[in-house]
Design an enzyme around this catalytic site. Structure first.
Site, PDB file in Angstrom:
ATOM      1  N   CYS A  27       8.714 -61.416 -24.538  1.00 30.21           N
ATOM      2  CA  CYS A  27       8.490 -59.966 -24.384  1.00 30.21           C
ATOM      3  C   CYS A  27       9.725 -59.217 -23.899  1.00 30.21           C
ATOM      4  O   CYS A  27       9.796 -57.997 -24.029  1.00 30.21           O
ATOM      5  CB  CYS A  27       7.325 -59.714 -23.433  1.00 30.21           C
ATOM      6  SG  CYS A  27       5.856 -60.626 -23.885  1.00 30.21           S
TER       7      CYS A  27
ATOM      8  N   HIS B 189       7.326 -52.705 -20.664  1.00 31.48           N
ATOM      9  CA  HIS B 189       6.637 -53.587 -21.618  1.00 31.48           C
ATOM     10  C   HIS B 189       5.132 -53.396 -21.449  1.00 31.48           C
ATOM     11  O   HIS B 189       4.627 -53.318 -20.326  1.00 31.48           O
ATOM     12  CB  HIS B 189       7.039 -55.040 -21.346  1.00 31.48           C
ATOM     13  CG  HIS B 189       6.194 -56.025 -22.088  1.00 31.48           C
ATOM     14  ND1 HIS B 189       5.940 -55.913 -23.439  1.00 31.48           N
ATOM     15  CD2 HIS B 189       5.517 -57.127 -21.665  1.00 31.48           C
ATOM     16  CE1 HIS B 189       5.157 -56.904 -23.809  1.00 31.48           C
ATOM     17  NE2 HIS B 189       4.880 -57.660 -22.760  1.00 31.48           N
TER      18      HIS B 189
ATOM     19  N   ASN C  60      -0.639 -56.011 -26.504  1.00 28.71           N
ATOM     20  CA  ASN C  60       0.671 -56.561 -26.162  1.00 28.71           C
ATOM     21  C   ASN C  60       1.334 -57.056 -27.451  1.00 28.71           C
ATOM     22  O   ASN C  60       0.853 -58.002 -28.067  1.00 28.71           O
ATOM     23  CB  ASN C  60       0.468 -57.703 -25.157  1.00 28.71           C
ATOM     24  CG  ASN C  60       1.775 -58.351 -24.733  1.00 28.71           C
ATOM     25  OD1 ASN C  60       2.819 -58.138 -25.334  1.00 28.71           O
ATOM     26  ND2 ASN C  60       1.702 -59.165 -23.687  1.00 28.71           N
TER      27      ASN C  60
HETATM   28  N1  COA Z   1     -13.845 -61.084 -21.657  1.00 31.57           N
HETATM   29  C1  COA Z   1     -14.691 -61.250 -20.609  1.00 31.57           C
HETATM   30  N2  COA Z   1     -14.392 -62.020 -19.550  1.00 31.57           N
HETATM   31  C2  COA Z   1     -13.203 -62.640 -19.557  1.00 31.57           C
HETATM   32  C3  COA Z   1     -12.286 -62.520 -20.604  1.00 31.57           C
HETATM   33  C4  COA Z   1     -12.644 -61.702 -21.697  1.00 31.57           C
HETATM   34  N3  COA Z   1     -11.838 -61.501 -22.746  1.00 31.57           N
HETATM   35  N4  COA Z   1     -11.184 -63.248 -20.345  1.00 31.57           N
HETATM   36  C5  COA Z   1     -11.395 -63.830 -19.144  1.00 31.57           C
HETATM   37  N5  COA Z   1     -12.619 -63.459 -18.674  1.00 31.57           N
HETATM   38  C6  COA Z   1     -13.237 -63.853 -17.408  1.00 31.57           C
HETATM   39  C7  COA Z   1     -12.659 -65.124 -16.857  1.00 31.57           C
HETATM   40  O1  COA Z   1     -13.308 -66.252 -17.413  1.00 31.57           O
HETATM   41  C8  COA Z   1     -12.947 -64.968 -15.376  1.00 31.57           C
HETATM   42  O2  COA Z   1     -14.293 -65.326 -15.146  1.00 31.57           O
HETATM   43  P1  COA Z   1     -14.686 -66.149 -13.821  1.00 31.57           P
HETATM   44  O3  COA Z   1     -14.287 -65.251 -12.674  1.00 31.57           O
HETATM   45  O4  COA Z   1     -16.158 -66.333 -13.994  1.00 31.57           O
HETATM   46  O5  COA Z   1     -13.881 -67.396 -13.879  1.00 31.57           O
HETATM   47  C9  COA Z   1     -12.817 -63.469 -15.147  1.00 31.57           C
HETATM   48  O6  COA Z   1     -12.959 -62.861 -16.443  1.00 31.57           O
HETATM   49  C10 COA Z   1     -11.498 -63.049 -14.538  1.00 31.57           C
HETATM   50  O7  COA Z   1     -10.455 -63.705 -15.216  1.00 31.57           O
HETATM   51  P2  COA Z   1      -8.954 -63.540 -14.822  1.00 31.57           P
HETATM   52  O8  COA Z   1      -8.092 -64.322 -15.748  1.00 31.57           O
HETATM   53  O9  COA Z   1      -8.795 -63.752 -13.360  1.00 31.57           O
HETATM   54  O10 COA Z   1      -8.776 -61.980 -15.110  1.00 31.57           O
HETATM   55  P3  COA Z   1      -7.578 -61.077 -14.737  1.00 31.57           P
HETATM   56  O11 COA Z   1      -8.064 -59.959 -13.930  1.00 31.57           O
HETATM   57  O12 COA Z   1      -6.386 -61.849 -14.231  1.00 31.57           O
HETATM   58  O13 COA Z   1      -7.175 -60.479 -16.154  1.00 31.57           O
HETATM   59  C11 COA Z   1      -5.517 -60.845 -17.849  1.00 31.57           C
HETATM   60  C12 COA Z   1      -6.764 -61.359 -17.186  1.00 31.57           C
HETATM   61  C13 COA Z   1      -5.051 -61.860 -18.884  1.00 31.57           C
HETATM   62  C14 COA Z   1      -5.842 -59.519 -18.534  1.00 31.57           C
HETATM   63  C15 COA Z   1      -4.399 -60.631 -16.798  1.00 31.57           C
HETATM   64  O14 COA Z   1      -4.317 -61.763 -15.981  1.00 31.57           O
HETATM   65  C16 COA Z   1      -3.051 -60.360 -17.372  1.00 31.57           C
HETATM   66  O15 COA Z   1      -2.820 -59.308 -17.930  1.00 31.57           O
HETATM   67  N6  COA Z   1      -2.089 -61.282 -17.172  1.00 31.57           N
HETATM   68  C17 COA Z   1      -0.703 -61.055 -17.475  1.00 31.57           C
HETATM   69  C18 COA Z   1      -0.410 -60.998 -18.914  1.00 31.57           C
HETATM   70  C19 COA Z   1       1.028 -60.668 -19.039  1.00 31.57           C
HETATM   71  O16 COA Z   1       1.583 -59.906 -18.287  1.00 31.57           O
HETATM   72  N7  COA Z   1       1.748 -61.206 -19.927  1.00 31.57           N
HETATM   73  C20 COA Z   1       3.152 -60.826 -19.867  1.00 31.57           C
HETATM   74  C21 COA Z   1       3.947 -61.536 -20.649  1.00 31.57           C
HETATM   75  S1  COA Z   1       3.480 -61.341 -22.321  1.00 31.57           S
END
Ligand code: COA
Length: 329
Positions: free
Chosen positions: A116, A256, A286
């Site tokens: 990215c 980004h 993204n």
């Molecule tokens: N729909 C519904 N629930 C979902 C889901 C989806 N698409 N994806 C994950 N969940 C659930 C998980 O299973 C978890 O459930 P649990 O609490 O029962 O285990 C819960 O939602 C929370 O998951 P978590 O991964 O902690 O969510 P989050 O708040 O961290 O958000 C992202 C997830 C991926 C959106 C976030 O972590 C993120 O943006 N990460 C960084 C990505 C990034 O910056 N990349 C940069 C380089 S490309």
């Protein structure tokens, strides 16, 4: 000793596929909801390239638009630098494919792999080439077909990514315009947190790698999130420091587009009001290396970013990699 002349942006272009996949469409594919995706990431839809079209097809279109905007002919280009993690092939490079498609017969062409942060890496290299007087016209492209490496059975990643291409033509700066500072960094120790394990020379394609779904993006989202906030904040401050500019002087931050919560955290650290922060993640998701040039071109063409404005680009991605560039447009 003469001071070297930095690069400035002469023109930009973008291309996105027509096909749109909404959060509601995704509700039919995996166990997710429009509400969850919007609240946790800010994404509402993403564009997906149709079968049969390639990364270099879309990138060539974005490049032609950037060249036209810059008033530069393809044969005037000295270099084509393509930032991508979804190249047409492992080799030859996507840059060479684009060179052939747009007729840039005099350019040296190569790809860079910085996920990215790739477009900012590309800008930084272009700036160095121009400062060293090794190039007069450089085309920098960020282009991704992430839909092709997305695991459509993994709800934790498939809701996040999209396809798109953005390009910028650079040349020696005039007046006070140009890249005032740039900063690029990486930390390979954390590479496993965001990786496509299959398809490289370590795990070339076999029935086993396909069965284990190794040819898709794997991400520890929560961990990546924490690192992204810290690294993007530090990179933003570093570019400002290098140029002796304060965040109050900025006209626009183009971060980004990975997660609207990451963007909000950085904007708040820089004390920037909403109107000074460019957000289009709702439309594209993204798009990795394409995210910044897509936003840059949109901001220029909609008048959000004008000649003379001070713009800060900042990114974080797999590798890990991160970086920033401060530009007087
Ligand atoms: N729909 C519904 N629930 C979902 C889901 C989806 N698409 N994806 C994950 N969940 C659930 C998980 O299973 C978890 O459930 P649990 O609490 O029962 O285990 C819960 O939602 C929370 O998951 P978590 O991964 O902690 O969510 P989050 O708040 O961290 O958000 C992202 C997830 C991926 C959106 C976030 O972590 C993120 O943006 N990460 C960084 C990505 C990034 O910056 N990349 C940069 C380089 S490309």
């Amino acid at each position: 000793m003469c001071e070297s002349i930095p690069a400035m942006i002469l023109g930009t272009g973008r291309a996105v596929p027509d096909k749109i996949l909404t959060n509601h469409d995704l509700e039919k594919i995996v166990d997710t909801s429009d509400q969850w995706i919007k609240e946790r990431s800010g994404i509402e839809r993403r564009h997906i390239l149709e079968d049969g079209k390639t990364n270099s097809d879309l990138a060539s279109l974005a490049s032609q638009r950037a060249l036209e905007d810059a008033g530069v002919k393809p044969e005037e280009l000295d270099f084509i630098i393509v930032a991508t993690i979804t190249p047409d092939y492992t080799f030859p490079s996507t840059a060479a494919q684009i060179q052939a498609k747009i007729g840039a017969v005099n350019a040296a062409a190569f790809d860079i792999s910085a996920a990215c942060s790739g477009f900012i890496y590309g800008l930084s290299i272009a700036d160095s080439l121009i400062k060293a007087e090794l190039a007069n016209r450089v085309l920098v492209i960020g282009s991704e077909m992430l839909s092709r490496i997305t695991d459509w059975e993994d709800r934790s990643t498939c809701v996040l990514f999209g396809d798109g291409s953005g390009a910028a033509v650079l040349g020696p700066a005039e007046g006070n315009r140009g890249i005032l500072s740039s900063y690029i960094k990486s930390d390979g120790k954390l590479g496993n947190l965001l990786i496509m394990p299959g398809g490289g020379a370590t795990h070339p394609a076999t029935h086993e790698t396909v069965d284990k779904r190794m040819h898709y993006i794997k991400m520890e989202g929560r961990e990546v999130f924490k690192h992204a906030v810290r690294a993007m904040r530090d990179a933003a401050l570093h570019a400002l420091d290098l140029a002796g500019i304060t965040s109050e002087e900025l006209d626009l931050l183009i971060p980004h587009q990975a997660n609207v919560r990451i963007i909000d955290a950085i904007a708040s650290r820089l004390k920037l009001p909403d109107e000074k922060v460019y957000i289009n993640i709702q439309e594209y998701g993204n798009t990795s290396a394409a995210s910044i040039p897509l936003a840059l071109d949109e901001a220029r063409r909609t008048g959000k970013l004008k000649q003379g404005d001070l713009c800060l680009l900042v990114a974080f991605g797999g590798g890990f990699t991160w970086g920033s560039a401060l530009i007087r447009m």
